[in-house]
Design a protein around this motif. Structure first.
Motif, PDB file in Angstrom:
ATOM      1  N   GLU A 117       1.102  -1.066   0.099  1.00 41.12           N
ATOM      2  CA  GLU A 117       0.013  -0.119   0.082  1.00 41.12           C
ATOM      3  C   GLU A 117       0.894   1.330  -0.002  1.00 41.12           C
ATOM      4  O   GLU A 117       0.766   2.225  -0.844  1.00 41.12           O
ATOM      5  CB  GLU A 117      -1.121  -0.053   1.116  1.00 41.12           C
ATOM      6  N   GLN A 118       1.857   1.255   0.816  1.00 39.44           N
ATOM      7  CA  GLN A 118       2.902   2.220   0.808  1.00 39.44           C
ATOM      8  C   GLN A 118       3.575   2.740  -0.626  1.00 39.44           C
ATOM      9  O   GLN A 118       3.620   3.619  -1.014  1.00 39.44           O
ATOM     10  CB  GLN A 118       3.836   2.104   2.073  1.00 39.44           C
ATOM     11  N   ALA A 119       3.821   1.746  -1.055  1.00 41.15           N
ATOM     12  CA  ALA A 119       4.460   1.616  -2.620  1.00 41.15           C
ATOM     13  C   ALA A 119       3.521   2.205  -3.520  1.00 41.15           C
ATOM     14  O   ALA A 119       3.936   3.325  -4.343  1.00 41.15           O
ATOM     15  CB  ALA A 119       4.896   0.309  -2.981  1.00 41.15           C
ATOM     16  N   LEU A 120       2.223   2.234  -3.317  1.00 33.85           N
ATOM     17  CA  LEU A 120       1.358   2.384  -4.271  1.00 33.85           C
ATOM     18  C   LEU A 120       0.910   4.026  -4.026  1.00 33.85           C
ATOM     19  O   LEU A 120       0.823   4.948  -5.041  1.00 33.85           O
ATOM     20  CB  LEU A 120       0.038   1.739  -4.352  1.00 33.85           C
ATOM     21  N   VAL A 121       0.829   4.251  -2.721  1.00 34.77           N
ATOM     22  CA  VAL A 121       0.678   5.712  -2.266  1.00 34.77           C
ATOM     23  C   VAL A 121       1.803   6.521  -2.858  1.00 34.77           C
ATOM     24  O   VAL A 121       1.661   7.504  -3.237  1.00 34.77           O
ATOM     25  CB  VAL A 121       0.578   5.587  -0.882  1.00 34.77           C
ATOM     26  N   GLU A 122       3.116   5.968  -2.457  1.00 37.58           N
ATOM     27  CA  GLU A 122       4.426   6.795  -2.837  1.00 37.58           C
ATOM     28  C   GLU A 122       4.342   6.881  -4.350  1.00 37.58           C
ATOM     29  O   GLU A 122       4.856   8.086  -4.844  1.00 37.58           O
ATOM     30  CB  GLU A 122       5.514   6.088  -2.365  1.00 37.58           C
ATOM     31  N   ALA A 123       3.917   6.151  -5.235  1.00 34.68           N
ATOM     32  CA  ALA A 123       3.867   6.201  -6.779  1.00 34.68           C
ATOM     33  C   ALA A 123       3.089   7.109  -7.089  1.00 34.68           C
ATOM     34  O   ALA A 123       3.145   8.089  -7.730  1.00 34.68           O
ATOM     35  CB  ALA A 123       3.656   4.745  -7.287  1.00 34.68           C
ATOM     36  N   HIS A 124       1.566   7.159  -6.474  1.00 33.02           N
ATOM     37  CA  HIS A 124       0.718   8.343  -6.669  1.00 33.02           C
ATOM     38  C   HIS A 124       1.263   9.729  -6.283  1.00 33.02           C
ATOM     39  O   HIS A 124       0.892  10.913  -6.985  1.00 33.02           O
ATOM     40  CB  HIS A 124      -0.759   8.002  -6.138  1.00 33.02           C
ATOM     41  N   ALA A 125       1.671   9.948  -4.911  1.00 24.16           N
ATOM     42  CA  ALA A 125       2.473  10.996  -4.682  1.00 24.16           C
ATOM     43  C   ALA A 125       3.387  11.636  -5.603  1.00 24.16           C
ATOM     44  O   ALA A 125       3.368  12.900  -5.741  1.00 24.16           O
ATOM     45  CB  ALA A 125       2.964  10.760  -3.137  1.00 24.16           C
ATOM     46  N   ALA A 126       4.270  10.638  -6.088  1.00 19.55           N
ATOM     47  CA  ALA A 126       5.291  11.132  -7.086  1.00 19.55           C
ATOM     48  C   ALA A 126       4.807  11.842  -8.240  1.00 19.55           C
ATOM     49  O   ALA A 126       5.370  12.706  -8.669  1.00 19.55           O
ATOM     50  CB  ALA A 126       6.276   9.945  -7.312  1.00 19.55           C
ATOM     51  N   ARG A 127       3.691  11.064  -8.743  1.00 20.33           N
ATOM     52  CA  ARG A 127       2.952  11.778  -9.790  1.00 20.33           C
ATOM     53  C   ARG A 127       2.218  12.903  -9.755  1.00 20.33           C
ATOM     54  O   ARG A 127       2.350  13.688 -10.294  1.00 20.33           O
ATOM     55  CB  ARG A 127       1.868  10.462 -10.388  1.00 20.33           C
ATOM     56  N   ASP A 128       1.555  13.122  -8.562  1.00 14.94           N
ATOM     57  CA  ASP A 128       1.111  14.439  -8.002  1.00 14.94           C
ATOM     58  C   ASP A 128       2.182  15.409  -7.915  1.00 14.94           C
ATOM     59  O   ASP A 128       1.802  16.475  -8.606  1.00 14.94           O
ATOM     60  CB  ASP A 128       0.363  14.254  -6.748  1.00 14.94           C
TER      61      ASP A 128
END
Length: 198
Positions: A107-118
């Motif tokens: 879950e953290q990896a997915l959140v961090e991937a989205h945060a990087a995109r944002d």
């Protein structure tokens, strides 16, 4: 012409393997694109969005299908063209409150991937803001507001913001957008801060 489907309810992704598979910038871009379109998209269309070749994009589309996130859609008339669509345009990742270390890490990896995109979207705006028309420059907004809420009030704020944004979702406006409309990224995060004295 695409096959009409009722709007599905929000899909919750809780499987760590699926979250890890989705935590890739190209796959996030593909899911975002397909989620915004009723008629789905081809590998060539998704490649343009993901910044990859159609063959590399096909690999990611097959992986997303393998994990049950997208499916093959009815043809648009060209039988040689493979069209893909999401099962749901509204999805979220949630490992669950009692998730183990593997689920939390996924879950953290997915959140961090989205945060990087944002963050990249915000940086991109900052780089080109001066070149934008005044009408767009004047309405762009970066805001960080601290609220003092109960859990019930926080749920109410989330519902109210969702209700305000829903009519403007790209998927809902694709068929008849108003003149001058363009895609706009809204990054909305509501997270409780660590306990501390007020």
């Amino acid at each position: 012409m695409t096959e009409a489907r009722p709007e599905p309810r929000r899909m919750t992704i809780s499987d760590p393997q699926v979250m890890r598979a989705l935590a890739h910038p190209a796959r996030i871009a593909i899911m975002e694109y397909l989620s915004s379109r009723d008629d789905g998209g081809t590998a060539t269309e998704c490649a343009e969005i993901a910044g990859l070749s159609p063959s590399a994009t096909s690999y990611h589309l097959r992986a997303l299908a393998k994990f049950g996130l997208i499916e093959q859609a009815p043809s648009r008339g060209d039988a040689r063209e493979r069209v893909w669509r999401t099962f749901s345009s509204n999805w979220m990742a949630d490992a669950g409150r009692d998730a183990g270390p593997d689920g939390r890490a996924a879950e953290q990896a997915l959140v961090e991937a989205h945060a990087a995109r944002d963050m990249e979207r915000a940086r991109d705006w900052s780089r080109r803001a001066g070149e934008e028309p005044a009408e767009w420059y004047d309405v762009a907004l970066f805001s960080d507001i601290l609220l003092l809420l109960t859990a019930e009030e926080m749920a109410g704020v989330n519902e109210a913001v969702s209700a305000v944004l829903e009519p403007y979702r790209q998927r809902n406006r694709r068929t008849d957008p108003p003149a001058g409309a363009r895609a706009v990224s809204v990054q909305y995060h509501v997270v409780p801060l660590p306990y501390r004295t007020m």
